[in-house]
Structures are given as C-alpha cells and as structure tokens.
Enzyme design. Structure first.
Site, PDB file in Angstrom:
ATOM      1  CG  HIS B  11      -0.394  -0.859   2.363  1.00 37.01           C
ATOM      2  ND1 HIS B  11      -1.137  -1.713   2.932  1.00 37.01           N
ATOM      3  CD2 HIS B  11       0.594  -0.360   3.123  1.00 37.01           C
ATOM      4  CE1 HIS B  11      -0.486  -1.916   4.101  1.00 37.01           C
ATOM      5  NE2 HIS B  11       0.563  -1.304   4.139  1.00 37.01           N
ATOM      6  NE  ARG B 430      -1.930  14.071   8.901  1.00 35.98           N
ATOM      7  CZ  ARG B 430      -2.082  12.861   9.429  1.00 35.98           C
ATOM      8  NH1 ARG B 430      -1.375  12.304  10.061  1.00 35.98           N
ATOM      9  NH2 ARG B 430      -3.360  12.207   8.861  1.00 35.98           N
TER      10      ARG B 430
END
Lengths: 49, 617
Positions: B11, B430
């Site tokens: 992933h 982020r």
C-alpha cells in the site's frame, strides 16, 4: 532458473530447508490456482500478503 | 552517488531520490494516479524524482526496494503450514499474485524500470522495518537515538527496537507476526465500521468521544487486556489468536468471539450513527495502544541509554500516542518521520543503502534533513496560468507576497474557506501548508462547514491547527515544536471553557458543537489538538500568511486540513486543485501568487460527481 537458485540459497541461508517440500506442494497448488484463474482481493483485511 | 528508493505492491507506493546522501525528492504514487493508497509500481513518482534531480534512469547507481519479498514469502508459507487446512481462502487469494509477480520481484522491478529508461544499476532489498528505522533515524537531528518502529507487519517483524548511532542502526529487539499492535488496532478499526488501513485515524479521532470514567469503557479495556492481548512489563506482547482471523481468513477478527466478548456486534460500515458503545471501545483500544507504546519506549530507553527517540511505521501516525510519549518524558527529544507509513519506506531504503551498505558518514542535520517534508513537485505561476486559461477561470495575480497574504487573511477573517496551493508538495499523509485547505479556527461554524460542505467527511472528525512556532506556547500546552503535525497536545487550560453538566449524556454532534475554547474549530472533544508549528525556515510563505492573519485578527492560528475531498488523494497539480476547488463549497483558491474567487468562476464543464470518481475511505 536464476530465481530457483536464489530461492534455494535463501532457504539454506535462513536454515529453512525443511520448507522446500512445503514450497513444492504449495507452489503446485498455487500454480493450479493461477491456472484456474481464481483470485480474490481481500476486502476486510490489512494487506498482509 | 544517486540512489533511488522504491516502496510498492502493498500500500502507499512511493519513490525517493537521494544524491550523495542529500534527499532531493520523494513522493507517493497516489498523488499522480489519483488513486488513494495506490500500491502499484510507482512509475509516475519515479519519473518525478528523476526529473526533480535532473537525472535519467541511467544516472542511478543503485535501486533499493523497501522490503525483502522472500522473507515475506517464508512468513506466508510458515503461516499457511501452521494453520492448514485452515487458511485456504487466504492462500487462494495470496498465491496468484506471488506466483505471477512477487516471487520474481527483482526481475519485475527491472522490467518496470526499463520502461522508464536505461537501467544500469543493480536492485537491492532492505528489510521492511530497517527501512522504517532508517527513515526515522537518518533524517533526524540526532547523533544517537533509540528507534521504535511499529506497524501492521513487514516481512516477519511487526515491532522493532533499534539503536541508531552515527551511521549505524542495530536491531535490538523484534516482535514477529502474527503478534502485531498495528493489526490489533486495525481489527478494532474494522469492528467499529471503518476501512482497514485507512480508517485507523478515524478510530483515533473517535476515541475521545468515549467516556473515560464510564464502567463500560473500563470493562472494554479490561477485556482487551485479559482476552485479546497479553502485555508484558517491557512492552512486548502476545495476541490471543483465538480472537483474530487474519492468519487464516480474509477478515481481521473472529466475529462470534468478539461479539460474545464485548456484547456488541460489529458496527455496520459507514452507517450514519455511531453508538456510544463504539466510542467507548475506541477509547479502550486507544488506551491499550498508548500503554504498549509507552512500555516499549521505556524498554528502548533502557536498552540504548539514549536521550532521543525516533519513530516510524504506521503506528507512529497515532499522534495521540505520540503526544503521550512526548509528555511522559522518557526521552528528552522525540522525532517522528513525517512519512511514517509505508511510503516513507522508499526514503528509508535509499538512506539505509547509503549509510549501511556504502558506509557513508552521517552528519545529523540542524533541525532535520526532511526540508519540512516539502519534497514533491512544484508548479510556478506560468504553469498555474496555463491551467486557469484551460478552465477559462478568472483570476487575480499578485506581485507582492505581503499584499497576497493580507488579502487571504482578510478572506479567512470573513469566514471564507481558502484552498492554499504553494511550492513543493508534501511527502507523507499530512498537508503542511503547501497543499492545504485553510479556515479561521475562531469561527464556531468552521468545523461543521469544513466537514460537511468542503471535505464531505464524517461530522465527528476533528481538524488540526497550524500556529506560528513562536506563538505555540500561548495556545497549546507544549514547549516542543511539531512541524509535521504528528503530536497531539492540549489547548492551554486557561483557554478552555467549562463543559455543560449534562455533557457526557449529550448526543455526539451536540457534544462536538459545544464551544470548548476560543478556537472551537481545532479544539477536539477532549480539549486536544493535533498541532503543526510553522517556522519561517521551512515554510516562509505559510509563516507569512499566519503572521498576516495575526496582524489582522490578533490570532496566529488557522485550521489546516489537507487539500482533498474524502477518498481523494491530496491534490498534486494546479489542475487537481482547481477541480477540487470547483467541486466543493470552498470560497477561494490561492495557487502561487494567483487568487481565484469562487463567485467569479463559471461552473465546471466536467460536471461529474466527485463521489463517483473517488471511493469513500
């Protein structure tokens, strides 16, 4: 063939030669699964494989 | 020496380029392909890092993959062998991809790379947790540090304690599959109705809604500790596999066992309502997770004698646990890799090759070597104007940064929501002020507006503040910097309002909209906030905007959330940004020196619903 040599060296180095028959059987099953084309993507599981 | 690091096939595929030990570029593949958590070979990310480094593939001296596939294969075989005949479904799901692809990883990588140019370099492999450890230690400002890596699973390891000193990393302790804190947390994520491997942060955001002093919460925590996980004093742990299904099936937990243990069924995925039971359960597992992290940290300190600690691995994105770790004072300093998940493995693999295989001397950087995590693509005003023309979008250009920031501060002060697209894209999950959506943290309606009209995400989820580094102590209970938004801290007590007496019995959303502080949009239900401190050194323009906002309003804090909608990767290009701007109720978009106001825009010709484009996460 390079792959098989590499895999064999890996099992020897990891002292996991006992896994070779398991690999052979599982790969045989695995090949059958690939040939029969069945595959499923795990919907509810963390990708552990 | 030019080293290309690659993470993929599980992933969050990514690529990173280091040149003579300096981090030149790094990016996740999802940003280019617009598929969240894209695990495919990172062809776009590699093309970008090479372009950024002005190199061709032929100039690369070593390619390093972040994981050792044979070791993973060994773990799979031993697991299937151990649980046979159970595990057949999992085996059937796993084998095709292994037999077709992953067993031949080296040649597969070579083949894929050759599509991008002439590959002259060899392909090397680092262990998954060494990649994490390297990504945490080498860019950190420390000469000597304990390193803690915790995630779902790598090859065998799920948790490691390492010691980093100079240019060396020594693995001191390791916990192996199937015993995994990350997988335990993921199992609860699934049970509470969120998606595994992307909903963990929702569970973390839900936890503070649990009743800390409630009997049910205490019982849940006790049940977890007595039945699901045995935690030893040194932080090592053993999971009771009678309750978990991930070794044998395609689910995380054994439903019947969990139902009879906790007395509640699994929450239906994405159902509208979240019952208090699930909030209490989220609180309980968060407590257990924090307890394990703190114990492991104590052990790491004892084993290494270090004053500093570095963290990486997916569990290092649990910023609540990170905040507790920082406040526990076990270490003097804490540094967390901003790309703590698998994407960061690409950088870690490259750095591990440079310092361990090549033996390159390491000089810790002042601050850190991550350059604020601004390691992705940059677009200049000419690129942005081309996109504006393509969409026939009216815009206003500024030549003076001061004027631009003053105008944006005015818009924010008026309650407008502003898309803020500047400089190089962030590496890691982020948005740190270059691909951000900004709002006024003082506005009592801002959280609702952002959640429901801009981001289209669950109403209970909190937003994070960005604050001028020099002003952080006036608002938040911390003296440490938090440049990567990976630490949760409390809003200063004197700013917190008293709670109504019936607070604990109020419905979730009523509780959420209680005005808890003068910064309601970023004060979470338990008076905490996931803080980003903004320094003029790493992001001068974002710092200038916060300064302008403070000059206008007296408040140096803004809501900073990632520039995307739910299920969409953070925007990468001006085109992505404009589309996202037009598909939401965002009021203004600033890209470089260019300001676009929603009221001046024509409707987007491509009127597809974003919900059809992106799968909800």
């Amino acid at each position: 063939m390079t792959f098989l040599r590499e895999l064999l060296r890996f099992f020897v180095a990891r002292k996991k030669v006992w896994l070779i028959p398991v690999v052979a059987v599982l790969l045989l099953f695995g090949v059958l699964i690939v040939l029969t084309g069945s595959s499923a993507i795990a919907p509810f599981i963390y990708t552990i494989f | 020496m030019n080293i290309l690091g690659i993470a993929s096939y599980y992933h969050d595929a990514a690529a990173a380029l280091i040149v003579d030990g300096v981090i030149v570029a790094a990016a996740q593949e999802e940003r280019f392909t617009r598929k969240k958590h894209d695990e495919a070979f990172p062809a776009h990310a590699i093309a970008f890092v090479l372009k950024q480094g002005r190199l061709s593939l032929a100039d690369i001296d070593a390619v390093v993959f972040y994981d050792k596939p044979y070791l993973t294969f060994e773990r799979l075989l031993e697991t299937y062998h151990a649980v046979a005949p159970k595990g057949l479904r999992s085996f059937i799901a796993a084998m095709p991809v292994w037999i077709r692809e992953k067993l031949f990883m080296r040649s597969m990588l070579q083949r894929e790379l050759q599509k991008l140019g002439t590959l002259k370099a060899d392909v090397f492999f680092t262990e998954h947790h060494l990649s994490h450890a390297a990504s945490a230690f080498y860019p950190s400002p420390f000469e000597d540090a304990a390193i803690l890596t915790i995630d779902g699973v790598g090859e065998w390891a799920t948790t490691t304690i390492c010691h980093g000193k100079g240019n060396a990393i020594r693995v001191l302790k390791q916990i192996d599959f199937p015993h995994s804190l990350g997988l335990l947390y993921s199992a609860f994520t699934a049970y509470c109705g969120f998606k595994v491997n992307s909903g963990e942060y929702k569970l973390m955001g839900l936890a503070p809604y649990g009743n800390p002093s409630g009997e049910r919460t205490k019982t849940f925590e006790k049940l977890i500790r007595t039945h699901l996980i045995k935690i030893h004093d040194d932080g090592s742990f053993v999971l009771n596999m009678d309750f978990f299904a991930y070794t044998t099936g395609l689910r995380m937990y054994r439903e019947n066992a969990w139902k009879s243990l906790f007395g509640i069924p699994p929450r239906e995925r994405e159902s509208e309502q979240i019952a208090q039971e699930y909030m209490d359960l989220a609180y309980a597992i968060q407590q257990v997770t924090e307890n394990v992290v703190l114990r492991l940290a104590k052990t790491a300190q004892k084993l290494t004698g270090a004053q500093n600690c570095c963290l990486a691995g997916g569990t290092a994105l649990n910023c609540v646990a990170n905040g507790k770790l920082q406040r526990a004072g076990i270490f003097k300093h804490l540094w967390i890799q901003p790309a703590a998940g698998d994407a960061g493995g690409a950088l870690g693999a490259a750095l591990a090759y440079w310092h361990i295989k090549q033996g390159a001397v390491r000089v810790p950087a002042d601050g850190d070597a991550m350059q604020g995590a601004y390691l992705g693509p940059r677009f200049d005003d000419d690129d942005i104007r081309i996109v504006c023309r393509e969409f026939d979008a009216p815009y206003q250009s500024f030549t003076d940064e001061g004027q631009l920031c003053a105008e944006v501060a005015r818009l924010l002060d008026e309650g407008k929501v502003v898309g803020w697209f500047q400089g190089r894209m962030e590496y890691g999950p982020r948005a740190l002020g270059n691909r951000s959506i900004l709002g006024d943290a003082r506005n009592p309606d801002m959280q609702k507006k952002l959640n429901l009209k801009i981001k289209f995400r669950e109403g209970f989820r909190p937003f994070a503040p960005a604050v001028l580094e020099s002003e952080a102590v006036n608002y938040f209970a911390t003296s440490a910097t938090s440049p990567y938004m990976l630490i949760v801290t409390n809003v200063n007590k004197e700013l917190c309002n008293p709670l109504p007496p019936d607070y604990r019995t109020m419905p979730l959303l009523d509780r959420l909209y209680v005005q808890r502080s003068p910064l309601p949009a970023i004060t979470h239900i338990d008076f905490s906030a996931r803080l980003q401190t903004v320094s003029p050194k790493t992001n001068p323009r974002f710092h200038a905007l916060l300064t302008a906002f403070k000059a206008r309003t007296g408040c140096p804090v803004l809501v900073n959330t990632s520039f995307n909608v739910r299920g969409e990767p953070i925007v990468c290009t001006p085109r992505d940004a404009y589309r996202c701007f037009m598909r939401t109720e965002m009021d203004a978009l600033v890209m470089g020196n260019i300001l676009l106001l929603k009221e001046a825009q024509k409707p987007l010709a491509e009127s597809s619903d974003w919900r059809e484009t992106y799968t909800l996460d």
